[in-house]
Design a protein around this motif. Structure first.
Motif, PDB file in Angstrom:
ATOM      1  N   ALA A 153      56.886  42.363  35.189  1.00 40.19           N
ATOM      2  CA  ALA A 153      55.784  41.724  35.906  1.00 40.19           C
ATOM      3  C   ALA A 153      56.120  41.534  37.371  1.00 40.19           C
ATOM      4  N   VAL A 154      57.334  41.109  37.656  1.00 38.83           N
ATOM      5  CA  VAL A 154      57.760  40.870  39.041  1.00 38.83           C
ATOM      6  C   VAL A 154      57.831  42.188  39.813  1.00 38.83           C
ATOM      7  N   GLU A 155      58.344  43.227  39.163  1.00 44.47           N
ATOM      8  CA  GLU A 155      58.494  44.523  39.827  1.00 44.47           C
ATOM      9  C   GLU A 155      57.139  45.119  40.197  1.00 44.47           C
ATOM     10  N   VAL A 156      56.182  45.074  39.264  1.00 42.88           N
ATOM     11  CA  VAL A 156      54.853  45.627  39.548  1.00 42.88           C
ATOM     12  C   VAL A 156      54.148  44.779  40.601  1.00 42.88           C
ATOM     13  N   ALA A 157      54.242  43.468  40.474  1.00 37.40           N
ATOM     14  CA  ALA A 157      53.580  42.581  41.439  1.00 37.40           C
ATOM     15  C   ALA A 157      54.122  42.794  42.845  1.00 37.40           C
ATOM     16  N   SER A 158      55.409  43.067  42.962  1.00 32.31           N
ATOM     17  CA  SER A 158      55.989  43.317  44.296  1.00 32.31           C
ATOM     18  C   SER A 158      55.430  44.601  44.894  1.00 32.31           C
ATOM     19  N   ARG A 159      55.180  45.608  44.046  1.00 32.55           N
ATOM     20  CA  ARG A 159      54.594  46.847  44.550  1.00 32.55           C
ATOM     21  C   ARG A 159      53.114  46.666  44.895  1.00 32.55           C
ATOM     22  N   VAL A 160      52.421  45.822  44.100  1.00 28.76           N
ATOM     23  CA  VAL A 160      51.031  45.508  44.435  1.00 28.76           C
ATOM     24  C   VAL A 160      50.972  44.757  45.766  1.00 28.76           C
ATOM     25  N   THR A 176      42.486  35.612  34.313  1.00 33.07           N
ATOM     26  CA  THR A 176      42.624  36.580  35.411  1.00 33.07           C
ATOM     27  C   THR A 176      41.858  36.097  36.640  1.00 33.07           C
ATOM     28  N   HIS A 177      40.693  35.465  36.426  1.00 37.43           N
ATOM     29  CA  HIS A 177      39.980  34.845  37.541  1.00 37.43           C
ATOM     30  C   HIS A 177      40.861  33.784  38.201  1.00 37.43           C
ATOM     31  N   CYS A 178      41.497  32.966  37.385  1.00 34.71           N
ATOM     32  CA  CYS A 178      42.366  31.911  37.924  1.00 34.71           C
ATOM     33  C   CYS A 178      43.438  32.492  38.832  1.00 34.71           C
ATOM     34  N   MET A 179      44.050  33.594  38.421  1.00 33.45           N
ATOM     35  CA  MET A 179      45.117  34.182  39.226  1.00 33.45           C
ATOM     36  C   MET A 179      44.568  34.787  40.508  1.00 33.45           C
ATOM     37  N   ARG A 180      43.424  35.437  40.425  1.00 39.58           N
ATOM     38  CA  ARG A 180      42.835  36.003  41.638  1.00 39.58           C
ATOM     39  C   ARG A 180      42.518  34.905  42.649  1.00 39.58           C
ATOM     40  N   TYR A 181      41.940  33.818  42.168  1.00 42.31           N
ATOM     41  CA  TYR A 181      41.598  32.731  43.086  1.00 42.31           C
ATOM     42  C   TYR A 181      42.827  31.973  43.552  1.00 42.31           C
ATOM     43  N   PHE A 199      47.197  51.606  39.574  1.00 41.75           N
ATOM     44  CA  PHE A 199      45.781  51.644  39.241  1.00 41.75           C
ATOM     45  C   PHE A 199      45.522  51.083  37.852  1.00 41.75           C
ATOM     46  N   ALA A 200      44.525  50.203  37.731  1.00 39.33           N
ATOM     47  CA  ALA A 200      44.110  49.601  36.450  1.00 39.33           C
ATOM     48  C   ALA A 200      45.321  49.131  35.648  1.00 39.33           C
ATOM     49  N   PRO A 201      46.068  48.166  36.180  1.00 36.64           N
ATOM     50  CA  PRO A 201      47.311  47.754  35.503  1.00 36.64           C
ATOM     51  C   PRO A 201      47.096  47.184  34.114  1.00 36.64           C
ATOM     52  N   GLN A 202      45.864  46.718  33.832  1.00 34.20           N
ATOM     53  CA  GLN A 202      45.589  46.024  32.573  1.00 34.20           C
ATOM     54  C   GLN A 202      45.155  46.949  31.445  1.00 34.20           C
ATOM     55  N   PHE A 247      49.149  41.371  28.813  1.00 37.85           N
ATOM     56  CA  PHE A 247      48.360  40.374  29.538  1.00 37.85           C
ATOM     57  C   PHE A 247      49.217  39.501  30.448  1.00 37.85           C
ATOM     58  N   ARG A 248      50.306  38.975  29.934  1.00 35.86           N
ATOM     59  CA  ARG A 248      51.143  38.078  30.746  1.00 35.86           C
ATOM     60  C   ARG A 248      51.765  38.817  31.925  1.00 35.86           C
ATOM     61  N   ASP A 249      52.131  40.070  31.716  1.00 38.62           N
ATOM     62  CA  ASP A 249      52.793  40.805  32.797  1.00 38.62           C
ATOM     63  C   ASP A 249      51.840  41.203  33.919  1.00 38.62           C
ATOM     64  N   MET A 250      50.561  41.286  33.613  1.00 37.16           N
ATOM     65  CA  MET A 250      49.633  41.720  34.670  1.00 37.16           C
ATOM     66  C   MET A 250      49.180  40.561  35.555  1.00 37.16           C
ATOM     67  N   LEU A 251      49.352  39.308  35.107  1.00 35.87           N
ATOM     68  CA  LEU A 251      48.826  38.175  35.862  1.00 35.87           C
ATOM     69  C   LEU A 251      49.379  38.060  37.284  1.00 35.87           C
ATOM     70  N   PRO A 252      50.693  38.220  37.508  1.00 37.72           N
ATOM     71  CA  PRO A 252      51.183  38.130  38.888  1.00 37.72           C
ATOM     72  C   PRO A 252      50.570  39.182  39.807  1.00 37.72           C
ATOM     73  N   SER A 253      50.250  40.356  39.278  1.00 38.29           N
ATOM     74  CA  SER A 253      49.597  41.381  40.095  1.00 38.29           C
ATOM     75  C   SER A 253      48.178  40.962  40.450  1.00 38.29           C
ATOM     76  N   PHE A 254      47.499  40.297  39.527  1.00 36.13           N
ATOM     77  CA  PHE A 254      46.148  39.806  39.813  1.00 36.13           C
ATOM     78  C   PHE A 254      46.187  38.743  40.904  1.00 36.13           C
ATOM     79  N   GLU A 255      47.244  37.969  40.926  1.00 35.55           N
ATOM     80  CA  GLU A 255      47.381  36.970  41.988  1.00 35.55           C
ATOM     81  C   GLU A 255      47.533  37.651  43.341  1.00 35.55           C
ATOM     82  N   GLN A 256      48.261  38.736  43.388  1.00 40.79           N
ATOM     83  CA  GLN A 256      48.437  39.454  44.650  1.00 40.79           C
ATOM     84  C   GLN A 256      47.138  40.075  45.145  1.00 40.79           C
ATOM     85  N   VAL A 257      46.355  40.668  44.246  1.00 42.97           N
ATOM     86  CA  VAL A 257      45.104  41.288  44.702  1.00 42.97           C
ATOM     87  C   VAL A 257      44.104  40.238  45.135  1.00 42.97           C
ATOM     88  N   GLY A 258      44.227  39.014  44.585  1.00 43.20           N
ATOM     89  CA  GLY A 258      43.317  37.949  44.976  1.00 43.20           C
ATOM     90  C   GLY A 258      43.466  37.535  46.427  1.00 43.20           C
TER      91      GLY A 258
END
Length: 412
Positions: free
Chosen positions: A9-16, A259-264, A56-59, A71-82
């Protein structure tokens, strides 16, 4: 803060995050400066870049063109795109498409997945989730759902009136909730159908003007008002089990709320960063505004509350792996919605004139975040759910003394 997210999760989120900083945020800043909207072609170009970077489309499962994160691993990436006004859109992780992909993945037949999920992931089609109805139909109380689907031979005939169908104005396919057993309780007599927007009887009435939106992206999808008049779809249009629509919607909404929560949360984090940078460089009354104690304390409170929201969302996500986590999700959604609203209001106040202008993204953020206290369940609905659970099976032996004492004082 270290939230002990998995290594993946951390590795993908860092790339996002790098993708946001290198490609998305520079274009956002340019759009804010020049008022030149981001075109749909540019969004498609960003999709290609995201694919090249395996973002692309990490989920979505890899077999359908996504990255296959759980699901848990994609949340940090959703926070970055938010953090960006169109960050989620840039990697195909935007609502409602993300939620509809998940719904098709968990409930679709193999034929439905090939016909709809695969092209949906690739951006070849758009979808809308058609559940909410005008007064006196289903809204915060979904039991009031009035749209019906009756069986005639090997077809279903749908009649109803919907609004706030996200992306419905430009959708190719609609996921429509309708009553299929009028003798059963709505929770046990409702189904979801896949309805093409070009089917006879589907009328897209209008795109509802609303607070917020993509803001700087030249894509008109919005939230549609739709009427269904004797719309006929084949038996194969049923998504999931007959009369299992509410359970399926709950599965969709539970994850979607988080996922909304993380984006916001990402949006709120960036608003705070902009505010802190401004307070450090803006001077007034003989010192920088960042030295004003009242503002420093409000920023401290905001940082603390945002940390609590992020922690709550991650806890709810862990519980969602094991159960429906209804209470945990309700708490996380309601709390995060209010915290991000408060932070955005604080950011506008800290920035003063720059906060209400649209030279910065914060004014757009402010518009976008206010509906979050209503969409995906209003605050009051989630509080009702939490309170009902809080009072369920409660018994305190100490209260016996209170009851006896009150009885002694009864003078009637």
């Amino acid at each position: 803060m270290d939230y002990h997210d998995s290594e993946k999760a951390v590795e993908v989120a860092s790339r996002v995050e790098a993708f946001m900083e290198e490609e998305v945020l520079p274009r956002e800043r340019e759009a804010l400066r020049t008022r030149e909207l981001v075109s749909e072609d540019e969004i498609h170009d960003l999709w290609e870049m995201a694919k090249e970077r395996d973002l692309f489309a990490p989920q979505v499962p890899e077999e359908y063109g996504g990255q296959g994160l759980n699901f848990r691993d994609m949340l940090p990436s959703f926070e970055q795109v938010g953090r960006s006004l169109f960050g989620a859109l840039s990697i195909r992780a935007n609502a409602p498409q993300e939620g509809n992909m998940h719904t098709l993945e968990i409930a679709g037949t193999e034929q439905q997945k090939e016909e709809y999920l695969r092209p949906l992931v690739q951006g070849e089609i758009q979808t809308g989730f058609s559940m909410t109805e005008p007064m006196d139909g289903g809204g915060s109380d979904p039991k009031m759902l009035k749209t019906t689907a009756r069986k005639e031979g090997d077809e279903w005939v749908i009649n109803g009136h919907k609004w706030w169908t996200s992306d419905g104005y430009a959708a190719d396919l609609l996921l429509v909730m309708a009553r299929t057993d009028m003798d059963a309780h709505p929770y046990a007599g409702t189904s979801i159908f896949l309805v093409p927007t070009d089917a006879d009887g589907v009328e897209i009435v209008r795109n509802i003007p609303h607070l917020g939106g993509h803001g700087i992206v030249d894509i008109e999808r919005g939230h549609a008002e739709i009427k269904y008049r004797d719309v006929r779809v084949p038996e194969e249009a049923l998504l999931g089990e007959l009369n299992g629509g509410f359970r399926l919607a709950q599965l969709r909404l539970g994850g979607g709320r988080l996922t909304h929560c993380m984006r916001y949360s990402g949006m709120a984090e960036r608003a705070l960063e902009i505010s802190k940078a401004y307070l450090q460089t803006r001077h007034g009354f003989d010192e920088s505004l960042s030295e004003k104690q009242a503002l420093r304390h409000r920023i401290a409170d905001a940082e603390t509350e945002l940390h609590a929201a992020r922690t709550m969302v991650r806890h709810a996500a862990r519980e969602l792996d094991e159960s429906d986590a209804r209470i945990e999700v309700a708490m996380a959604k309601m709390y995060t919605a209010n915290v991000t609203n408060e932070i955005m209001d604080l950011a506008v106040q800290c920035l003063g004139g720059s906060g209400i202008s649209k030279d910065l993204p914060v004014a757009h953020f402010y518009e976008a975040v206010r509906p979050f206290r209503i969409v995906d369940g209003a605050d009051e609905v989630h509080r009702r759910t939490i309170a009902r659970d809080a009072f369920e099976d409660v018994y305190d032996a100490d209260m016996e003394n209170v009851v006896e004492f009150d009885s002694d004082l009864d003078m009637t």
